[in-house]
Structure formats: C-alpha cells, structure tokens
Design an enzyme around this catalytic site. Structure first.
Site, PDB file in Angstrom:
ATOM      1  CG  HIS A 297      -1.950   1.070   1.239  1.00 21.48           C
ATOM      2  ND1 HIS A 297      -3.117   0.993   1.972  1.00 21.48           N
ATOM      3  CD2 HIS A 297      -1.987   2.264   0.615  1.00 21.48           C
ATOM      4  CE1 HIS A 297      -3.816   2.103   1.796  1.00 21.48           C
ATOM      5  NE2 HIS A 297      -3.134   2.895   0.987  1.00 21.48           N
TER       6      HIS A 297
ATOM      7  CG  HIS B 179      -1.189   6.109  -2.649  1.00 20.49           C
ATOM      8  ND1 HIS B 179      -2.309   5.876  -3.419  1.00 20.49           N
ATOM      9  CD2 HIS B 179      -1.495   5.670  -1.404  1.00 20.49           C
ATOM     10  CE1 HIS B 179      -3.256   5.340  -2.653  1.00 20.49           C
ATOM     11  NE2 HIS B 179      -2.785   5.192  -1.431  1.00 20.49           N
TER      12      HIS B 179
ATOM     13  CG  HIS C  82      -7.576   3.156  -0.573  1.00 19.69           C
ATOM     14  ND1 HIS C  82      -6.817   2.549  -1.534  1.00 19.69           N
ATOM     15  CD2 HIS C  82      -6.734   4.041   0.057  1.00 19.69           C
ATOM     16  CE1 HIS C  82      -5.585   3.049  -1.493  1.00 19.69           C
ATOM     17  NE2 HIS C  82      -5.511   3.948  -0.542  1.00 19.69           N
TER      18      HIS C  82
ATOM     19  CD  GLU D 163      -7.659   6.568   4.366  1.00 23.97           C
ATOM     20  OE1 GLU D 163      -8.184   6.593   3.240  1.00 23.97           O
ATOM     21  OE2 GLU D 163      -6.563   7.117   4.621  1.00 23.97           O
TER      22      GLU D 163
ATOM     23  CG  ASP E 124      -1.592   5.579   2.624  1.00 24.71           C
ATOM     24  OD1 ASP E 124      -1.781   5.350   1.408  1.00 24.71           O
ATOM     25  OD2 ASP E 124      -2.481   6.035   3.368  1.00 24.71           O
ATOM     26  CG  ASP E 125       0.043   8.873   0.439  1.00 29.94           C
ATOM     27  OD1 ASP E 125       0.173   8.834  -0.804  1.00 29.94           O
ATOM     28  OD2 ASP E 125      -0.994   8.519   1.027  1.00 29.94           O
TER      29      ASP E 125
END
Ligand code: HPA
Ligand code: ZN
Length: 344
Positions: free
Chosen positions: A18, A20, A198, A201, A279-280
């Site tokens: 996961h 991005h 997703h 969340e 994630d980021d």
C-alpha cells in the site's frame, strides 16, 4: 536510546503493498522537478513545504497531494520519483513493492497515461537488479470522480495492461461507496487484472463489505474501521482477506488519535491477516520500516509479531509462487538472533 549487545539485525525483509508513488514525492525532489520544469510552487522552499504537512483529515491531505503532482511532467520525472522511492524502500527491507499510481491526477493536467506508465516502467524495469526489489503496478481510480471517468481511464490504459497487475480505488472515500465502480471493476477483472480497493479508512465498515461483495476485491486497503463490526471481523478472519494497514497515515490523517491507540494489536489478536505499509511516506512521517519501528516503540509489538507482519506481507502479495517461496525463505533465514538480545 536502545543498546544492542548481540549482532544487529537489519530491517526485516518485507513487501510493501500500500504505497502511492505520488505520495513518495519528498519536498527536495518536488523543488528540483519544479525547477527542471519551470513551475512555480507557492512555497519558499522544501522546509516551508514540509511545514505545510499538517493535516486535519483525508481531504486536507489530498488537496496538497494533488497540487504537488504539477511538478511531474515527463517520463524522466516519473522515473526519478520511482527511483527515489525504491532506493529508500530497499534500505528499509522492502524486497517487493506493489505500487499505486493515480492516472487521473495526471491526465487531468494534460499528462498522458503513457508518459506516466512508461516513466515508472523506466525505473521499475531495473529495480530488481539495482535495488533487489521486485515490483508490481496498481492503477488506482479516483473515487470522487464519476464512474465514467474510471471506465475511460481503464480504456486509456489498454496499451499498457501488460505492465499493470491490479486496479485499486482511492481518494475521498465518504460519499463514494465501492458499488459506484462495479462496472469498471467487472471490466478490469475481465481484462485479467487483480482487484483491490481502499475501504474503511474514513468510510464505514459497510464499504468494506461492499468492496468484497460488489467489486470482488481480494485485498482491502486500510480497512481499520472493520473493528466496529464484529461480524465483519469474523468474516475477514474466516476468509483471511488481507488488510493493508498504514499506521502513520492513520495518525496523520486523524483516523486514529495517537499511535499508542492504533487498533493494529487488536487486529492481530483477532486473527486478521494484517500487513503494515507506509501509504504516502513523504507526507506521513516515515517509510515502512519506520512504521514497524513505531509499532514496536508505541505499542510494544514483539519481534514475533513484527515477523508475522512481514510474513503476512508476502502471503498477501500478488507475486507468483516461486517468488513467494523465495521471499518467505529469506524471511525465515533473516537474523535468527533478534536485534537487542545477546547471542546464546
Ligand atoms: N486514502 C485515499 N486516497 C489516497 C490515499 C489514502 O490513504 N493516499 C493517496 N490517495
Ligand atoms: Zn492509500
């Protein structure tokens, strides 16, 4: 400070599922690309930009995340972005990465999907030999845009489908339930792509059920709100549906107040197939091993639990059986004497 008396184990080998790629854009690279492409960023420099990374919810993050994609213009920009991530990921023990990209964040600015995929491929094609990291690409649809746009994006991706292993669904969750994308997921399945989304969340547990039953996804990204619904937890455990959990992200986007209160230990305790991901990472304060370390320090996760999380990442990945066996064997062989303990 922690003192080590035995041999120091490097980071556990793991897969990141996961991530991005647009969320790996570090402020320094953003400014370098802005200069190369003669784009003005509304920040004085990397430090001022980094100071803007204070978010109140998912949308406040997405606003900045989409704004900064403006610096990504050419194939080389996307290659440089992926190279920077892969080098950092390798140093954090990542041996396989399944990487989301958001084509609509780029096509909306006039950057062709071919530029994005060819640019990323320029990096990913050499990732195993350069960094020891095998890779996959996940084309992610923006759920706050109309379903027709997602269908057009999948059609535009036609020439590049051999480079893409799966489709996903991201961006603003609440008000955009998975069922909105039933048609494009059916088309992606027919095209031979794997399916993830997703869900849970910021959105309710019902979105997780819908992603499984209407879209037919094999993995849920985030999924932490499943913990509000014991029947759903029982189903996710029974079916061993992988959840790609992102602890630092959950805290930075205020889905969880503090890392010390993250539901991950309870999720493991329940028997869920949990993985840990960044994630980021540029925006949320750390890469994947930083998340592992945070879990150890804030929640007291044991070596055994961290090893289980690494193992889960390989079990949940879309690698073929031979690569999975290789990765699991590497994990089993890794640092049989854990860091921080004397050798006996
Ligand atoms: N959630 C939804 N959309 C996103 C995320 C996320 O964590 N990161 C990038 N786009
Ligand atoms: Zn995400």
């Amino acid at each position: 400070m922690r003192h080590t008396t035995g041999p120091i184990a490097g980071p556990l080998p793991k897969a990141e599922l996961h991530l991005h790629i647009e969320g790996t854009l570090e402020p320094e690279l953003a400014f370098a690309l802005a200069e190369r492409n003669r784009i003005d960023l509304p920040y004085a420099g990397p430090e001022e930009l980094r100071a803007a990374y204070a978010f109140s919810d998912l949308q406040s993050f997405l606003d900045l995340y989409y704004q900064l994609t403006a610096v990504l213009q050419t194939e080389q920009d996307f290659a440089d972005l992926a190279d920077a991530y892969l080098e950092r990921a390798a140093a954090q023990g990542v041996r396989h990465a399944e990487i989301f990209f958001d084509p609509q964040a780029h096509t909306a600015r006039g950057v062709d999907i071919g530029t994005v995929v060819r640019g990323l491929a320029r990096s990913l094609d050499h990732s195993e030999e350069r960094f020891g990291v095998s890779t996959g690409l996940i084309l992610s649809f923006l759920r706050d845009l109309p379903a027709e746009d997602a269908l057009k994006t999948l059609a535009d991706a036609g020439p590049y489908l051999d480079r893409i292993s799966a489709v996903g669904l991201d961006s603003a969750e609440v008000g955009h339930p998975p069922a909105k994308f039933a048609e494009v997921y059916a088309a992606a399945r027919a095209a031979g792509l794997r399916l993830v989304a997703h869900a849970g969340e910021e959105g309710p547990p019902g979105y997780i059920t819908e992603a499984l039953d209407v879209l037919g996804v094999e993995r849920i990204d985030h999924g932490i709100r499943c913990m509000e619904d014991p029947q759903l937890v029982a189903r996710l455990v029974a079916e061993q549906i992988p959840l790609t959990v992102c602890p630092f992200s959950n805290v930075r986007l205020r889905c969880v107040d503090r890392l010390e209160e993250h539901p991950l230990p309870a999720m493991l305790e329940a028997g869920l197939l949990v993985t840990v991901n960044s994630d980021d990472p540029s925006y949320f304060g750390g890469y994947v091993e930083d998340n592992f370390r945070g879990l150890r320090e804030a929640l007291g996760l044991t070596d055994e639990q961290l090893r289980l999380l690494a193992r889960n990442s390989f079990l949940a990945s879309f690698v073929d059986d031979a690569r999975r066996a290789e990765l699991l064997a590497e994990l089993d062989a890794h640092a049989l004497v854990p860091a921080g303990r004397p050798e006996v």
